[in-house]
Design a protein around this motif. Structure first.
Motif, short mmCIF file in Angstrom:
data_model
loop_
_atom_site.label_atom_id
_atom_site.label_comp_id
_atom_site.label_asym_id
_atom_site.label_seq_id
_atom_site.Cartn_x
_atom_site.Cartn_y
_atom_site.Cartn_z
N LYS A 91 28.38 75.88 71.57
CA LYS A 91 27.92 77.27 71.68
C LYS A 91 26.40 77.35 71.65
O LYS A 91 25.73 76.36 71.33
CB LYS A 91 28.52 78.10 70.53
N PHE A 92 25.89 78.55 71.95
CA PHE A 92 24.45 78.79 71.89
C PHE A 92 24.20 80.11 71.18
O PHE A 92 25.11 80.91 70.94
CB PHE A 92 23.82 78.77 73.29
N GLU A 93 22.93 80.35 70.84
CA GLU A 93 22.53 81.57 70.12
C GLU A 93 21.90 82.55 71.10
O GLU A 93 20.78 82.35 71.57
CB GLU A 93 21.54 81.22 69.01
N PRO A 94 22.60 83.64 71.45
CA PRO A 94 22.08 84.56 72.47
C PRO A 94 20.78 85.25 72.10
O PRO A 94 19.97 85.55 72.96
CB PRO A 94 23.22 85.57 72.66
N GLN A 95 20.56 85.49 70.80
CA GLN A 95 19.34 86.21 70.42
C GLN A 95 18.08 85.37 70.54
O GLN A 95 16.98 85.91 70.54
CB GLN A 95 19.47 86.78 69.01
N LEU A 96 18.21 84.05 70.65
CA LEU A 96 17.03 83.24 70.95
C LEU A 96 16.56 83.49 72.38
O LEU A 96 15.37 83.39 72.68
CB LEU A 96 17.34 81.75 70.75
N ALA A 97 17.52 83.79 73.25
CA ALA A 97 17.20 84.02 74.66
C ALA A 97 16.87 85.49 74.93
O ALA A 97 15.95 85.81 75.68
CB ALA A 97 18.36 83.59 75.55
N TYR A 98 17.63 86.38 74.30
CA TYR A 98 17.47 87.82 74.49
C TYR A 98 17.53 88.49 73.11
O TYR A 98 18.62 88.64 72.55
CB TYR A 98 18.58 88.38 75.38
N PRO A 99 16.39 88.89 72.55
CA PRO A 99 16.38 89.46 71.20
C PRO A 99 17.30 90.65 71.02
O PRO A 99 17.78 90.90 69.92
CB PRO A 99 14.90 89.86 71.01
N GLY A 100 17.61 91.37 72.08
CA GLY A 100 18.47 92.55 71.98
C GLY A 100 19.94 92.25 72.07
O GLY A 100 20.77 93.15 71.95
N ALA A 101 20.29 90.99 72.28
CA ALA A 101 21.70 90.63 72.43
C ALA A 101 22.41 90.64 71.07
O ALA A 101 21.78 90.63 70.02
CB ALA A 101 21.83 89.25 73.07
N ASP A 102 23.73 90.66 71.13
CA ASP A 102 24.52 90.55 69.92
C ASP A 102 24.31 89.17 69.31
O ASP A 102 24.04 88.19 70.01
CB ASP A 102 26.00 90.75 70.25
#
Length: 301
Positions: A91-102
């Motif tokens: 898996k990956f951490e979406p907020q590292l890529a997009y701060p507004g993501a869940d």
């Protein structure tokens, strides 16, 4: 032109993960201080805090290095393991890529990835055909529930680790710690596992993509324990630590090489030590005072 799979990643981030107005899981340990003894994260190390969320629950905490695309440490509460190791779904951490993501970690989708994900963190491709395995800082075998075990399979909890360490002396240490805590710790056991970088010149996977550690360290804090300890464990409570080699060619100053180690694992030895000794080595390498646990786990519980 955006590929269909890259578009899919954005859709996963925006719809399945969901853009949300909730507090960020990246940038602050405040939502997940329960994974640290006395709600006190280690002092002296700088990075990006991640409260690792999976199925809408916080599972553990990680201090992440964006420049290295790998963690400085992961912190968690030990629980007696049960069942088989879950199949890996990385898996990956979406907020590292997009701060507004869940903040819920997301499995990597098939095909090409969104470039923001690739730039912000390690991806599967970084490890494929490399000479390193994916080394968990927070290992699945230190957890009981399937969800907590599955949550450890995020690349933000992983560092490049030589297989001879990961499947040899370091695995033996993880198993030994598990048995010791399961047998003698009466309440919560807090574990923090991290890395020590090379002193002068960093090593990397895939042309400066992911930082490779020279050593891996771990320490536990069990403030409430059985006083009827065997003599061999008298110094192992309430806290103890270890450092493991991740490079056969490193000097033997921190971790000596034992001739008794099996040949295929030799050079990846692990040295167990008091917490104070670990912190001494961390201070020497990071050039600052590093405190792993509140009052070195000696404060009243």
């Amino acid at each position: 032109m955006i590929s269909p799979y890259s578009a899919l990643t954005v859709v996963v981030l925006a719809v399945v993960g969901g853009w949300c107005l909730c507090a960020a899981d990246v940038g602050d340990f405040a939502p997940c201080l329960q994974f640290f003894y006395k709600s006190w994260p280690p002092k002296g190390l700088s990075g990006t805090p991640i409260c690792q969320r999976y199925y809408n629950q916080y599972r553990f905490a990680t201090l992440y290095s964006r420049p290295r695309r790998s963690p400085w440490f992961s912190a968690y509460v030990y629980s007696v393991p049960a069942g088989k190791r879950p199949s890996a779904s990385w898996k990956f951490e979406p907020q590292l890529a997009y701060p507004g993501a869940d903040g819920n970690m997301i499995p990597f989708p098939p095909g090409p990835l969104d470039q923001n994900v690739v730039e912000s963190q390690a991806v599967d491709q970084d490890y494929i055909n490399s000479t390193y395995s994916r080394g968990h800082l927070n290992p699945s075998l230190h957890h009981q529930s399937r969800e907590n075990r599955s949550a450890t399979f995020t690349l933000t909890n992983v560092v490049p680790q030589k297989a001879a360490s990961n499947e040899g002396p370091w695995e033996l240490l993880e198993n030994s710690v598990s048995k010791t805590l399961a047998t003698y710790c009466l309440r919560e056991s807090y574990i923090i596992t991290g890395i020590i970088p090379y002193l002068n010149e960093d090593r990397w996977l895939k042309n400066h993509r992911v930082g490779v550690p020279e050593y891996i360290w771990s320490a536990y804090c069990c403030p409430s324990y059985n006083n009827s300890l065997p003599a061999i464990l008298k110094d192992a409570f309430p806290t103890y630590a270890a450092i493991g080699r991740n490079d056969r060619n490193s000097s033997q100053e921190i971790v000596p090489i034992s001739e008794k180690t099996k040949k295929q694992f030799r050079g990846y030895d692990v040295r167990q030590m008091p917490l104070e000794t670990l912190e001494m080595y961390l201070k020497d390498r990071f050039k600052t005072v590093v405190s792993v646990f509140y009052e070195r786990c000696s404060g009243s519980d």
